[in-house]
Design an enzyme around this catalytic site. Structure first.
Site, PDB file in Angstrom:
ATOM      1  N   THR A 277      29.251 -18.076  22.985  1.00  0.00           N
ATOM      2  CA  THR A 277      29.415 -19.003  24.107  1.00  0.00           C
ATOM      3  C   THR A 277      30.808 -18.804  24.691  1.00  0.00           C
ATOM      4  O   THR A 277      31.779 -18.649  23.950  1.00  0.00           O
ATOM      5  CB  THR A 277      29.243 -20.457  23.638  1.00  0.00           C
ATOM      6  OG1 THR A 277      27.932 -20.584  23.093  1.00  0.00           O
ATOM      7  CG2 THR A 277      29.387 -21.439  24.785  1.00  0.00           C
ATOM      8  N   PHE A 279      33.767 -20.418  26.898  1.00  0.00           N
ATOM      9  CA  PHE A 279      34.284 -21.715  27.335  1.00  0.00           C
ATOM     10  C   PHE A 279      35.408 -21.485  28.328  1.00  0.00           C
ATOM     11  O   PHE A 279      36.117 -20.474  28.249  1.00  0.00           O
ATOM     12  CB  PHE A 279      34.857 -22.494  26.146  1.00  0.00           C
ATOM     13  CG  PHE A 279      33.821 -22.926  25.142  1.00  0.00           C
ATOM     14  CD1 PHE A 279      33.270 -24.198  25.205  1.00  0.00           C
ATOM     15  CD2 PHE A 279      33.402 -22.069  24.138  1.00  0.00           C
ATOM     16  CE1 PHE A 279      32.324 -24.616  24.275  1.00  0.00           C
ATOM     17  CE2 PHE A 279      32.454 -22.481  23.207  1.00  0.00           C
ATOM     18  CZ  PHE A 279      31.914 -23.749  23.275  1.00  0.00           C
TER      19      PHE A 279
END
Ligand code: PEP
Ligand code: MN
Length: 697
Positions: A277, A279
């Site tokens: 992921t 960010f």
């Protein structure tokens, strides 16, 4: 514990302490180098030759001490990555200007992936500073904390390698005057956590954030539990802890499980091995950073209506060598059919080629907003350090595999295709699976001697290779004509002999197989019997080819497994037939699954033919579907025809007459020629041993 074990463990603890102490010392030295580089603006941050030299020294030392070079290389890679990031922390930032106490908002609770990422990022950005993490229920609430001044930054996820872009975060960026100041990636590694002492077998309910549950779909499916959505992964773990139900488990990070004192019941539960992921850290205003660090710029733009404006924007970037790492479009709710584009480009918005490109793009856009230029930490390969150590003489003796080896499918031992070899199935003198496209034609049912003889004459004249006709009719209604049974098979055999056509007829019961096999050249298994396993096994024992039709609700895999039943019994002469499957569509009797033909051809060496008559149930559709079947690579077609369709006792709506067959054959020829195939018993100029077989595409 034995005294010996205890003393070894004490020794290991001492070594570990020493290792950590040395790593800390190494980091201090790294920061000192960072300080030198801050003052010497000409010094490169990534000193590749130096990193290579360090890698070689480690490898040599490892070899001398008999430690795996691969293992040591992995450790060094992490050490160097972390060292470089530590240097960055000392570069370019105005330590005086940054507050000593930072408050970072995020969505979720402690132990969520967002919170873990804050811990990782701020050890680099502000080592030693006090960082307060403010968990909020939603992305919007987390952003609101920044806007209200309750937080100095907000960290939000923007994309995941499995789930894709997180649009809500882009919408928030669009709505508020904020700046992206940093980025970080987190490698998501879900575990299944349970109460202390719980076992996997006990678990009945699994809770987590919806996306995390999706990412572990395969594992959860096998576990056979009820999946329940929670606000985030860590919240699911917190709830589990509070509830104390040993039949409940949570999908969360290993860190969350550890922080809460939960047991890890299973690791590695994601469907995909790699799950990252990205960010972004959002602040109130842009923040400068050292010019020598790799940079990324996020841009938001909408183009004006001029034709090709977006393409020209891309062109401006490409011409200047600005690498685009992301392009995402979002509809503009207030202006239907207009789009907002989010772009990530390598480089700085205020310097160098990207600044020039943005200048050139501006007149092409209605809006061009820089969301931020920030250090590029994600997707930067560490090319300088080789993954493994240089090869030793011993490692040089590596034998490369000759060719990729496919995993054998044990369920389809006989049916699966292994190479380009195709099976040719002989039906009397006719071969199915060569360059000859085989036309099988005849009535749905054997109704009378005259009907079959007239039908045989009709199809023989039109180039059919095999005569079809059902003597045993598996009818949907018990009151419909059921066929003439064994007498019908005898009539078929006579007609076949008279017109020199091999015959194919259906068998519906295992006990009829032997008797029918004496007279018929090929035995058909109808769609309704494709999974009549007693019948399939019986057909495995006879010396007759089998035409196996796909069940109307059967998957391709099930068709192949049905063929495997016959072949496993010893009969390898199987021809598969796609005859339409049941879908929601009502304008045709069934829906012809044309994609099944190339799929089957890629999975099995067996010949595949198509039945357009039962697929469509309408005579006007038989020819177009037969042509399509030839075009997608079928080895032949089986069509129903009748000398007098108005008298047919069965399937009269789909019966062709002689003229229809003529037209069909004429239309097939050019398609087959384009594939170097033909319909005649022998192709022009073809040697007696048969021509090349058509392998599809
Ligand atoms: C047939 O070919 O006569 C027949 C009944 O077809 P299916 O089994 O495909 O319905
Ligand atoms: Mn029929």
């Amino acid at each position: 514990m034995t005294p010996k074990l205890r003393s070894i463990r004490t020794e290991i603890d001492k070594i570990d302490e020493e290792l950590v102490r040395l790593l800390a010392e190494r980091m201090d030295a790294i920061r000192a180098i960072g300080a030198c580089k801050r003052d010497d603006k000409d010094a490169a941050i990534l000193d590749a030759p130096r990193e290579r030299a360090v890698a070689e020294a480690w490898a040599k030392e490892a070899e001398a001490r008999g430690v795996s070079g691969y293992f040591v290389g992995r450790v060094l890679r992490e050490v160097l990555n972390w060292s470089r990031r530590n240097q960055e922390a000392t570069l370019g930032r105005d330590a005086e200007a940054t507050p000593k106490r930072l408050r970072i908002a995020f969505q979720g609770t402690s132990g969520s992936y967002s919170e873990l990422t804050i811990r990782k990022l701020f050890q680099i950005r502000m080592p030693g500073e006090e960082v307060t993490r403010l968990g909020r229920h939603t992305f919007k609430d987390a952003m609101a904390a920044l806007l209200a001044g309750d937080a100095d930054y907000v960290l939000l996820p923007v994309e995941n390698t499995i789930a894709g872009t997180i649009n809500e975060v882009y919408s928030l960026l669009n709505e508020h005057p904020v700046a992206i100041v940093d980025e970080e990636a987190w490698e998501v590694e879900h575990v299944l956590a349970g109460l202390p002492g719980a076992s996997l077998e006990q678990i009945r309910t699994v809770r987590s954030q919806a996306v995390a549950l999706q990412q572990c779909h395969r594992f959860l499916d096998e576990l056979g539990c009820v999946a329940e959505a929670a606000a985030d992964t860590a919240a699911a773990a917190h709830d589990l802890k509070a509830e104390g139900d040993p039949t409940v488990a949570a999908v969360c990070s290993e860190e969350a499980a550890r922080d809460l004192g939960l047991d890890v019941l299973k690791r590695g539960i994601s469907d995909q091995r790699i799950n990252l992921t990205r960010f972004i850290l959002i602040g109130h205003k842009p923040e400068p950073f050292d010019d020598r660090l790799p940079a990324r710029t996020s841009i938001l733009l909408s183009v004006n209506h001029r034709h090709g404006a977006l393409a020209q924007c891309m062109q401006e970037l490409a011409e200047r060598g600005c690498n685009l790492s992301k392009l995402e479009s979002r509809p503009l709710p207030e202006a239907p059919w207009e789009y907002l584009f989010y772009m990530d480009v390598e480089g700085r918005a205020d310097q160098g080629p990207l600044a020039d490109a943005l200048e050139a793009m501006r007149p092409l856009t209605n809006r061009l907003q820089i969301l931020g230029t920030y250090p590029r930490r994600v997707g930067v390969a560490n090319d300088a350090v080789p993954m493994a150590t240089p090869r030793t003489a011993q490692e040089e003796k590596i034998e490369e595999p000759a060719a990729p080896v496919c995993k054998p499918n044990l369920n389809l031992k006989n049916v699966a295709r292994h190479d380009d070899t195709r099976t040719v199935v002989r039906v009397g003198p006719v071969e199915i699976g060569t360059s000859r496209f085989v036309l099988i034609a005849g009535p749905c049912a054997v109704e009378s001697r005259k009907q079959i003889f007239d039908a045989a004459a009709m199809v023989k004249d039109r180039g059919a290779a095999i005569l079809r006709g059902g003597a045993f009719k598996p009818r949907t209604s018990p009151y419909s004509f059921q066929g003439l049974g064994h007498e019908g098979v005898e009539i078929m055999q006579e007609a076949g002999r008279a017109y020199e056509l091999p015959i194919v007829t259906e068998v519906v019961r295992p006990e009829d197989v032997d008797q029918v096999a004496v007279l018929a050249d090929m035995l058909q298994v109808g769609a309704r019997n494709m999974q009549n396993f007693g019948l399939l096994s019986k057909l495995g024992t006879v010396q007759r080819p089998v035409l196996l039709k796909r069940g109307m609700s059967a998957t391709i895999e099930e068709l192949l497994l049905a063929a495997e039943y016959i072949m496993a019994g010893g009969n390898h002469r199987v021809v598969l037939c796609e005859r339409g499957i049941r879908t929601f569509e009502t304008s045709t009797r069934n829906t012809l699954d044309l994609s099944a033909i190339p799929v089957l051809k890629s999975r099995t060496h067996l010949p595949v033919i198509v039945d357009p008559s039962h697929a469509a149930g309408r005579k006007d559709l038989v020819a177009p579907l037969a042509l399509a079947a030839a075009a997608v690579g079928a080895d032949g077609v089986i069509v129903e025809c009748h000398p007098r369709p108005e008298e047919a006792l069965c399937d009269k709506e789909q019966a062709l007459v002689g003229d229809d067959l003529d037209r069909l054959v004429q239309a097939l020829r050019p398609i087959l020629e384009s594939q170097q195939r033909h319909m005649d018993s022998k192709a022009p100029n073809e040697p007696d041993d048969g021509g090349p077989c058509f392998n599809g595409f």
